[in-house]
Design an enzyme around this catalytic site. Structure first.
Site, PDB file in Angstrom:
ATOM      1  CB  CYS A 164      74.706 -37.625 -33.000  1.00 64.74           C
ATOM      2  SG  CYS A 164      75.283 -38.872 -32.355  1.00 64.74           S
TER       3      CYS A 164
ATOM      4  CE  LYS B 112      61.280 -34.180 -25.824  1.00 66.40           C
ATOM      5  NZ  LYS B 112      60.521 -34.774 -25.049  1.00 66.40           N
TER       6      LYS B 112
HETATM    7  O1  M6R Z   1      59.473 -37.840 -30.733  1.00 70.11           O
HETATM    8  P1  M6R Z   1      58.941 -39.319 -30.744  1.00 70.11           P
HETATM    9  O2  M6R Z   1      57.513 -38.999 -30.070  1.00 70.11           O
HETATM   10  O3  M6R Z   1      58.795 -39.950 -31.883  1.00 70.11           O
HETATM   11  O4  M6R Z   1      59.620 -40.026 -29.506  1.00 70.11           O
HETATM   12  C1  M6R Z   1      59.396 -41.372 -29.241  1.00 70.11           C
HETATM   13  C2  M6R Z   1      60.212 -41.742 -28.074  1.00 70.11           C
HETATM   14  O5  M6R Z   1      61.646 -41.859 -28.260  1.00 70.11           O
HETATM   15  C3  M6R Z   1      59.797 -41.057 -26.781  1.00 70.11           C
HETATM   16  O6  M6R Z   1      58.231 -41.007 -26.575  1.00 70.11           O
HETATM   17  C4  M6R Z   1      60.380 -41.615 -25.385  1.00 70.11           C
HETATM   18  O7  M6R Z   1      59.843 -42.936 -25.253  1.00 70.11           O
HETATM   19  C5  M6R Z   1      60.253 -40.527 -24.507  1.00 70.11           C
HETATM   20  N1  M6R Z   1      61.622 -39.944 -23.911  1.00 70.11           N
HETATM   21  C6  M6R Z   1      59.474 -41.236 -22.984  1.00 70.11           C
HETATM   22  O8  M6R Z   1      59.278 -40.126 -22.342  1.00 70.11           O
END
Ligand code: M6R
Length: 655
Positions: free
Chosen positions: A2, A650
């Site tokens: 959020c 995201k």
């Molecule tokens: O920002 P981060 O790299 O820590 O995020 C980790 C995951 O939430 C992120 O890589 C997620 O798996 C993606 N949306 C996949 O495409």
């Protein structure tokens, strides 16, 4: 998860809506805004911010709280979206995080209160309202609490002697947050005054003081990023024309501003979706990262015995690839742990362990929590992130920044490929470290060449398990056999050569209900990441296996309707991978093979995708790109929005 933005300043509603749009990457299933124009007002919407924008477009106010939501408690709906309001309508708040004890709090303090939503958040404004009423009615038990608080004083109800200097709302707010268990970033406004109250515990927030006063869940929501204060964990405070922040014992905290330049480029630049734009930006993202890394040095502990990678999702897959790079070439044992698992398990940390925390956003709650846990166990921590000044950079001992540029699409594409490039460079550094290509920082300090290092780094080194010395790894030379031509081929990669091979395939397969992906060694990790990418945005079920595992179970699913993607980029593994292809085709299954080899017989395959031939070490960077594009094409053909898949966000800022 959020996003929160709260503004005290001119045109606050318009600015709040614009901030919420920038925060939509944190959640976008519903949203809301509350504002004050003498009285409190509120509007909410299910869906994107643009719907809310319509509802408030001609309204003016100088005091707001806004929220974009990713549902945890209760379905996405207007009722469940924030801000939430106390039963008496006097307090309104927005909240990120999860209040774990909200049911207990309802029983203990809020008997007889009516709740209209399914959320955990709704207890917060009601607790503040209840404690505030207790205070002004001068309930004796509250007097005690008040005496113990910063705003102590004798209480005589409405004739309270301390009324001129005591902020009962701040006291009530503190009493409420003291009851909360879980994680929270909270911002609250009220009917009695024009102040904004805020608190955080394990959920980030920043305050910006420019011509407006703004509280935001992260700097990406701010237009002007100068003069920002990162609220330390476990603090609360009040904002008016200036702001005050207190620790949990109500001691004031010194305010230190940072200046940050840069931010999210919110432009599609002619592309239909951010995802496609970001896939096409891969070569450039790697080039920018390479330019920033080459010639840079990195501070690491000497004598690393083990590397512990902790991360989530796509970043976890990048760490699995790093394990292969580092174990194969730098010969240091590595372990990769999913962050949420790291938090809840007892991990055996060996002396001289280097902890590497990979996070594109630098804001992922599970990864941040793991980093704190590892640090508390004496691990020296390195963050690899794409976002300068993100929370991970503030808590890690040292940071390597990727320069992929803003990644707006929820599915990670250019960030993943850039992570792989950085991790190859880390491998290079580690080989350099073993070859003695380093300088001991303590010597550097003693010889008064203190340019980039501080005494603090030495004392940091002394607190790390076994890492009695930090060194500056100076390896600029190539220890991996990568030539400048190899790099030029990678950064000059023409994505369209892969793209143009895919439309025919996608036309044939986009209505399928499931896909399998297999590969060996590095290619197995690409299969896992490809599988995540397809399911994440197209909602088609996918799974991923090492080639050799098929016959241990999944082969029973294979028939003439099956589509199996087989990734084959390692020459030594061609024989074993083609065995797996035969196991599938002999059961009628359809193989889509992804390879750079053109000297092998793939006539049994349903479709072959030809990859450009690059240095072998770069093949994991290249072989994932067809999956980025296939996911994108299937998703758009199904009429779905690839940038904002349902139920996701995201930046995952809740545990
Ligand atoms: O920002 P981060 O790299 O820590 O995020 C980790 C995951 O939430 C992120 O890589 C997620 O798996 C993606 N949306 C996949 O495409």
């Amino acid at each position: 998860m959020c996003g929160i933005i709260s503004i005290k300043g001119k045109n606050a509603i318009r600015k709040t809506i614009s901030g919420l749009k920038k925060l939509e990457y944190r959640g976008y299933d519903s949203c809301g805004i509350a504002w004050k124009n003498k009285k409190l007002n509120i509007k909410k919407s299910k869906g994107y911010i643009s719907i809310l924008e319509e509802k408030v477009k001609n309204i003016k106010s100088e005091l707001t709280i806004g929220h974009t939501r990713w549902a945890t408690h209760g379905v996405p709906s207007e009722l469940n979206s924030h801000p939430h309001v106390s039963m008496d309508g006097k307090f309104m708040c927005v909240h990120n995080g999860i209040i774990e004890n909200y049911k207990e709090l309802k029983k203990q303090f809020l008997q007889g209160y009516e709740f209209y939503s399914d959320t955990d958040t709704e207890v917060i404004p009601n607790l503040v309202s209840k404690f505030y009423k207790d205070l002004v009615n001068c309930n004796p038990s509250c007097c005690n609490r008040r005496r113990n608080s910063k705003y102590s004083g004798e209480c005589y109800g409405s004739k309270c002697k301390c009324a001129s200097y005591c902020d009962d709302i701040l006291t009530a707010f503190k009493m409420a947050i003291d009851q909360l268990k879980g994680s929270f970033a909270i911002v609250l406004i009220n009917d009695y005054n024009d102040k904004i109250y805020f608190a955080r515990h394990s959920s980030p927030m920043v305050i910006s003081k420019t011509k407006d006063m703004i509280i935001c869940s992260d700097i990406n929501g701010l237009d002007d990023k100068s003069n920002t204060f990162y609220l330390p964990d476990d603090t609360y405070g009040v904002l008016d024309n200036d702001f005050e922040v207190f620790d949990t014992n109500s001691k004031p905290i010194a305010i230190k501003y940072s200046n940050y330049k840069g931010g999210i480029e919110n432009k599609l630049s002619g592309y239909k979706h951010y995802m496609l734009k970001e896939i096409y930006e891969i070569p450039n993202a790697i080039e920018l990262t390479k330019d920033a890394l080459y010639g840079a040095s990195l501070t690491l502990p000497k004598n690393i015995s083990q590397i512990l990678f902790v991360s989530c999702g796509t970043s976890y897959h990048a760490s699995l690839m790093a394990k292969k790079y580092i174990e194969n070439f730098a010969h240091i044992p590595c372990e990769c742990v999913i962050a949420s698992e790291f938090i809840s398990s007892n991990n055996l940390i060996l002396p001289n362990t280097l902890g590497v925390f990979i996070s594109q956003s630098g804001e992922t709650a599970d990864t941040l929590k793991s980093l704190e846990k590892a640090k508390s166990q004496g691990v020296y921590t390195l963050a690899i992130t794409n976002v300068q000044n993100s929370h991970i950079t503030l808590i890690a001992d040292t940071t390597v920044l990727m320069r992929a540029g803003a990644e707006i699409c929820v599915a990670s594409t250019k960030a993943y490929t850039t992570q792989l490039f950085v991790l190859l460079q880390l491998t290079n550094y580690l080989i350099g470290l073993q070859q003695g290509n380093f300088r001991i920082i303590s010597e550097k300090i003693q010889s008064k060449k203190q340019d980039k290092v501080s005494e603090g780094e030495i004392s940091k080194a002394n607190t790390c398990v076994g890492a009695t010395e930090l060194v500056e790894v100076l390896s600029k030379q190539d220890c991996l056999g990568i030539s400048s031509d190899d790099i030029a081929n990678l950064t000059g990669l023409d994505i369209s050569t892969i793209d143009k091979q895919l439309d025919n395939l996608v036309d044939k397969i986009y209505l399928h209900k499931q896909f399998h992906l297999i590969g060996k060694d590095y290619d197995y990790i690409t299969a896992m990441e490809g599988s995540l990418k397809i399911k994440e945005i197209s909602y088609i079920f996918t799974d991923a296996y090492p080639c050799g595992e098929l016959k241990h179970g999944t082969l029973s699913l294979i028939d003439e309707n099956s589509i199996v993607f087989v990734i084959m980029t390692e020459r030594d593994l061609i024989a074993k991978t083609t065995n797996a292809i035969h196991e599938i085709t002999s059961r009628g299954g359809n193989v889509v093979c992804i390879t750079q080899f053109d000297d092998i017989d793939l006539s049994d395959c349903y479709y072959v995708i030809h990859l450009p031939k690059l240095n072998q070490l770069f093949m994991p960077i290249v072989s994932i790109i067809p999956f980025h594009l296939i996911s994108y094409k299937i998703t758009t053909k199904l009429g779905l929005n690839p940038d904002k898949p349902r139920n996701l966000a995201k930046s995952v800022t809740v545990e």
